[in-house]
Write an enzyme that holds these catalytic residues in place. Structure first.
Site, PDB file in Angstrom:
ATOM      1  N   ASP A   8      -4.947  93.625 -25.071  1.00  0.00           N
ATOM      2  CA  ASP A   8      -5.764  94.321 -26.314  1.00  0.00           C
ATOM      3  C   ASP A   8      -5.759  95.696 -25.993  1.00  0.00           C
ATOM      4  O   ASP A   8      -5.079  96.406 -25.124  1.00  0.00           O
ATOM      5  CB  ASP A   8      -7.086  93.577 -26.615  1.00  0.00           C
ATOM      6  N   HIS A   9      -6.567  96.288 -27.020  1.00  0.00           N
ATOM      7  CA  HIS A   9      -6.488  97.811 -27.005  1.00  0.00           C
ATOM      8  C   HIS A   9      -7.089  98.692 -25.479  1.00  0.00           C
ATOM      9  O   HIS A   9      -6.715  99.585 -25.299  1.00  0.00           O
ATOM     10  CB  HIS A   9      -7.639  98.257 -28.170  1.00  0.00           C
ATOM     11  N   CYS A  65      -6.355  92.502 -20.714  1.00  0.00           N
ATOM     12  CA  CYS A  65      -7.504  92.985 -21.505  1.00  0.00           C
ATOM     13  C   CYS A  65      -8.519  93.774 -20.612  1.00  0.00           C
ATOM     14  O   CYS A  65      -8.050  94.447 -19.416  1.00  0.00           O
ATOM     15  CB  CYS A  65      -8.294  91.972 -22.100  1.00  0.00           C
ATOM     16  N   THR A  67     -11.249  93.153 -18.819  1.00  0.00           N
ATOM     17  CA  THR A  67     -11.543  92.198 -17.647  1.00  0.00           C
ATOM     18  C   THR A  67     -10.486  91.373 -17.258  1.00  0.00           C
ATOM     19  O   THR A  67     -10.221  90.799 -16.115  1.00  0.00           O
ATOM     20  CB  THR A  67     -12.807  91.481 -17.638  1.00  0.00           C
ATOM     21  N   GLY A  68      -9.527  91.005 -18.032  1.00  0.00           N
ATOM     22  CA  GLY A  68      -8.669  89.813 -17.944  1.00  0.00           C
ATOM     23  C   GLY A  68      -9.325  88.379 -18.432  1.00  0.00           C
ATOM     24  O   GLY A  68      -8.714  87.193 -18.552  1.00  0.00           O
ATOM     25  N   VAL A  69     -10.613  88.660 -18.608  1.00  0.00           N
ATOM     26  CA  VAL A  69     -11.227  87.157 -18.639  1.00  0.00           C
ATOM     27  C   VAL A  69     -11.234  86.499 -20.199  1.00  0.00           C
ATOM     28  O   VAL A  69     -10.765  85.375 -20.396  1.00  0.00           O
ATOM     29  CB  VAL A  69     -12.856  87.253 -18.303  1.00  0.00           C
ATOM     30  N   GLY A  70     -11.468  87.333 -21.331  1.00  0.00           N
ATOM     31  CA  GLY A  70     -11.590  86.830 -22.498  1.00  0.00           C
ATOM     32  C   GLY A  70     -10.071  86.441 -22.988  1.00  0.00           C
ATOM     33  O   GLY A  70     -10.064  85.360 -23.532  1.00  0.00           O
ATOM     34  N   HIS A  98      -0.596  77.159  -5.403  1.00  0.00           N
ATOM     35  CA  HIS A  98      -1.325  75.845  -5.483  1.00  0.00           C
ATOM     36  C   HIS A  98      -1.740  75.349  -7.038  1.00  0.00           C
ATOM     37  O   HIS A  98      -1.880  74.202  -7.337  1.00  0.00           O
ATOM     38  CB  HIS A  98      -2.889  76.223  -4.950  1.00  0.00           C
ATOM     39  N   ASN A  99      -1.942  76.347  -7.887  1.00  0.00           N
ATOM     40  CA  ASN A  99      -1.991  76.126  -9.225  1.00  0.00           C
ATOM     41  C   ASN A  99      -0.863  75.997 -10.359  1.00  0.00           C
ATOM     42  O   ASN A  99      -1.195  75.734 -11.376  1.00  0.00           O
ATOM     43  CB  ASN A  99      -3.246  77.124  -9.845  1.00  0.00           C
ATOM     44  N   ARG A 132       0.610  67.566  -2.970  1.00  0.00           N
ATOM     45  CA  ARG A 132      -0.767  67.365  -3.554  1.00  0.00           C
ATOM     46  C   ARG A 132      -1.487  68.094  -4.531  1.00  0.00           C
ATOM     47  O   ARG A 132      -2.581  68.037  -5.499  1.00  0.00           O
ATOM     48  CB  ARG A 132      -1.886  67.597  -2.188  1.00  0.00           C
ATOM     49  N   HIS A 133      -0.842  69.202  -4.534  1.00  0.00           N
ATOM     50  CA  HIS A 133      -1.279  70.431  -5.704  1.00  0.00           C
ATOM     51  C   HIS A 133      -0.770  69.963  -7.270  1.00  0.00           C
ATOM     52  O   HIS A 133      -1.424  70.066  -8.219  1.00  0.00           O
ATOM     53  CB  HIS A 133      -0.758  72.018  -5.433  1.00  0.00           C
ATOM     54  N   ARG A 136      -3.159  67.432  -8.545  1.00  0.00           N
ATOM     55  CA  ARG A 136      -4.352  68.093  -9.063  1.00  0.00           C
ATOM     56  C   ARG A 136      -3.985  68.686 -10.189  1.00  0.00           C
ATOM     57  O   ARG A 136      -5.119  68.823 -11.118  1.00  0.00           O
ATOM     58  CB  ARG A 136      -4.844  69.161  -8.118  1.00  0.00           C
TER      59      ARG A 136
HETATM   60  C1  RB5 Z   1     -12.820  94.884 -25.281  1.00  0.00           C
HETATM   61  O1  RB5 Z   1     -13.981  95.823 -25.248  1.00  0.00           O
HETATM   62  C2  RB5 Z   1     -13.204  93.780 -24.016  1.00  0.00           C
HETATM   63  O2  RB5 Z   1     -14.368  92.909 -24.359  1.00  0.00           O
HETATM   64  C3  RB5 Z   1     -12.098  92.776 -23.657  1.00  0.00           C
HETATM   65  O3  RB5 Z   1     -10.962  93.682 -23.428  1.00  0.00           O
HETATM   66  C4  RB5 Z   1     -12.038  91.902 -22.503  1.00  0.00           C
HETATM   67  O4  RB5 Z   1     -12.663  92.477 -21.500  1.00  0.00           O
HETATM   68  C5  RB5 Z   1     -12.887  90.725 -22.810  1.00  0.00           C
HETATM   69  O5  RB5 Z   1     -12.926  89.713 -22.049  1.00  0.00           O
END
Ligand code: RB5
Length: 145
Positions: A8-9, A65, A67-70, A98-99, A132-133, A136
């Site tokens: 993303d941006h 992104c 955090t990489g999370v969303g 492993h994954n 085993r991996h 799972r």
């Molecule tokens: C964008 O501001 C931010 O929320 C996105 O890049 C990301 O970190 C979401 O998980």
């Protein structure tokens, strides 16, 4: 390998750095991410990379992104995707070993350029250990139905 990349941006600058880095390792990159810094919504990029990997159009994916999370949560909604957020090199090779993660993700607001390159290298050079991996992983995919 053919690698699908999405961002993303928050991660456009790091995307270009990592794209050049993996191309320098001899890999081909397909860019599904935004190429500018205008605020945008990450789920579409996670979905696009997830679908490319799940369909076998790419061997693996890299998502970035803030955090990489969303973006990884979005990718993980695609059946067959195992996207893992990595902020260190140890996790980066273990998610392959492993994954059998088929996508790695990290945050442009979390890791610097050099650590991001090391994370990518650690992931791309690791091998799935199977055994085993695999059992799972099969159990994880049973949850998908
Ligand atoms: C964008 O501001 C931010 O929320 C996105 O890049 C990301 O970190 C979401 O998980």
């Amino acid at each position: 390998m053919k690698i699908a990349m999405g961002n993303d941006h928050a991660a456009t600058g790091l995307k270009w750095v990592i794209k050049e880095y993996v191309e320098g390792m001899g890999h081909e990159v397909v860019n599904f991410g935004t190429d500018d810094n205008e605020s945008c919504d990450y789920p579409a990029f996670g979905k696009a990379v997830g679908e490319a990997v799940a369909k076998g159009e790419a061997d693996c994916g890299i998502l970035i992104c803030g955090t990489g999370v969303g973006i990884s949560i979005a990718a993980n909604k695609v059946k067959g995707v195992r996207a893992a957020v990595c902020s260190d090199v140890t996790t980066a090779h273990l998610v392959k070993e492993h994954n059998n993660a088929n996508i790695i993700a990290f945050g442009a607001r979390i890791v610097g350029e050099e650590l991001a390159k090391d994370i990518v290298k650690s992931y791309l050079t690791a091998e799935f250990e199977g055994g085993r991996h695999q059992r799972r992983i099969d159990l994880i995919h049973d949850i998908e139905g």
